[in-house]
Design an enzyme around this catalytic site. Sequence first.
Site, short mmCIF file in Angstrom:
data_model
loop_
_atom_site.label_atom_id
_atom_site.label_comp_id
_atom_site.label_asym_id
_atom_site.label_seq_id
_atom_site.Cartn_x
_atom_site.Cartn_y
_atom_site.Cartn_z
N GLU A 102 -54.88 23.60 -19.96
CA GLU A 102 -54.68 24.43 -21.15
C GLU A 102 -53.23 24.41 -21.64
OE1 GLU A 102 -54.24 28.68 -18.76
OE2 GLU A 102 -56.14 28.07 -19.60
N LYS A 129 -55.89 36.40 -20.88
CA LYS A 129 -57.27 36.34 -21.38
C LYS A 129 -58.24 36.05 -20.24
CE LYS A 129 -58.99 32.62 -22.92
NZ LYS A 129 -59.37 31.37 -23.62
N ARG A 187 -69.27 22.86 -27.65
CA ARG A 187 -68.67 22.98 -26.33
C ARG A 187 -69.75 22.89 -25.24
NH1 ARG A 187 -64.04 27.53 -26.40
NH2 ARG A 187 -63.49 26.39 -24.50
N ARG A 207 -54.03 27.11 -29.12
CA ARG A 207 -52.99 26.38 -28.42
C ARG A 207 -52.28 25.38 -29.34
NH1 ARG A 207 -52.33 29.92 -24.42
NH2 ARG A 207 -54.15 30.10 -23.08
N SER A 246 -59.02 22.54 -13.17
CA SER A 246 -58.37 23.85 -13.05
C SER A 246 -58.77 24.62 -11.81
CB SER A 246 -58.64 24.70 -14.31
OG SER A 246 -57.80 25.84 -14.32
N HIS A 287 -62.94 21.28 -25.35
CA HIS A 287 -62.41 22.62 -25.54
C HIS A 287 -62.63 23.08 -26.99
CE1 HIS A 287 -59.92 23.72 -21.82
NE2 HIS A 287 -60.76 22.76 -21.47
#
Length: 424
Positions: A311, A26, A123, A383, A197, A338
């Site tokens: 993630e 993605k 968010r 997730r 990240s 998230h």
Amino acid sequence: MPEQNSWTAPVATDKVEAVVRVPGSKSITNRAYVLAALSAGPTLVREPLDSRDARLMLAALAEFGATSEHTGDGVLVRPLTQGSGEVTVALGNAGTVARFTPPLAALGGRTVHFDGDPAIRRRPLAPLLGALRDLGADIDDAGRGAPPFTVRGQGGLRGGAVELDSSASSQFLSALLLAAPAFATGVTVRLTGTPPSEPHIAMTLDMLRRFGAAPQRHGDEFHVPHTALELGEYTVEPDLSTAAPFVVAPLVTGGTVRIAGWPRETTQPGDWLRSLVRELGGGVMLDDAGLTVTGTGQVRAATLDLHEVGELTPVIAALLCLADGPSVISGVAHLRGHETDRLAALATELTALGGDVTETEDGLRIRPSPLDAGTFHTYDDHRLVMAGAVLGLRVPGVEVENPATVGKTFPGFVAAWQEMLANA
């Protein structure tokens, strides 16, 4: 996948033996679509992810004049056009669409209204909108720093230097860097907060180079000069984060799973799973056929800093509930912003099934305890569906709520999971 309110996650009655193919990344797919839209000519994006988030990105780009069409070889994306008038972009709950498309709207000539699902309004977005204003964009968000908001395109932006706090999401930085080649003088971004990240930042820089840009980095300062992008075609890697539940399955059940097409070199944060498997007691082998993971059915406890791979936290948290001792996950405070507050959601749902999981300031403390059947609520978070599937490998009667939400990244997940377990 048929619509259903819940899905009983299947229990593994034997060791798994399977070959799994996961769809395209993605993160890479939506970056490729943005860079293709900014290019001088059409770009064929091969093997892209086809999911809700990817479709929302293509629909958003179409509102900016970057039309696309599915071909037998992938998706052909045409460049942006200036245009005029008012359009509306549907964000859904797609963070990449919410963060990557406002700079494109500022570069065009349209007035663009942005809004999406209730969850996207929660968010964080304010640092990116503020940076775009500092670069000359006309944005009205009524002081919310979140959707809904409107960007009034002025036919282009000069660019220049801007400070950015990207500590809540590396996507803020990626959004500015991806659009920077189209600014008249490029963009220089000076970070004032440490983004999570780092691999996703490396991914953005790598893809910019592949499309012909010349990004430069000096510590916390990034510069991307004005550049005419053009590549022609780009092939998307398999999504290694989406592969996570399949990668860890042999650790729970014993046996072997091969993830076909796992790249030998990649910027994807999911590649860290290879070292995780070893740390938790499994074996891995990477060759031309893909990544082969073996496990014994015993999961080692661990203390893990997941700041760079946040993630993966839902799947790993579920896995550690099945470990042989207490574990700690840290470095992931940003997960509270998230799709949902993932730390609160995981602590709540894992504890509801009998687990002993508590939140810390920046993570979770997990003490294994006997787990029971029950409903695993997923909060419209893909997730969490995957986390519920991992629990179900060993715990009978885990009812995973709203499995269709996994369509955000892997519409065929339930079928692939059940196929993996068909012979187990």
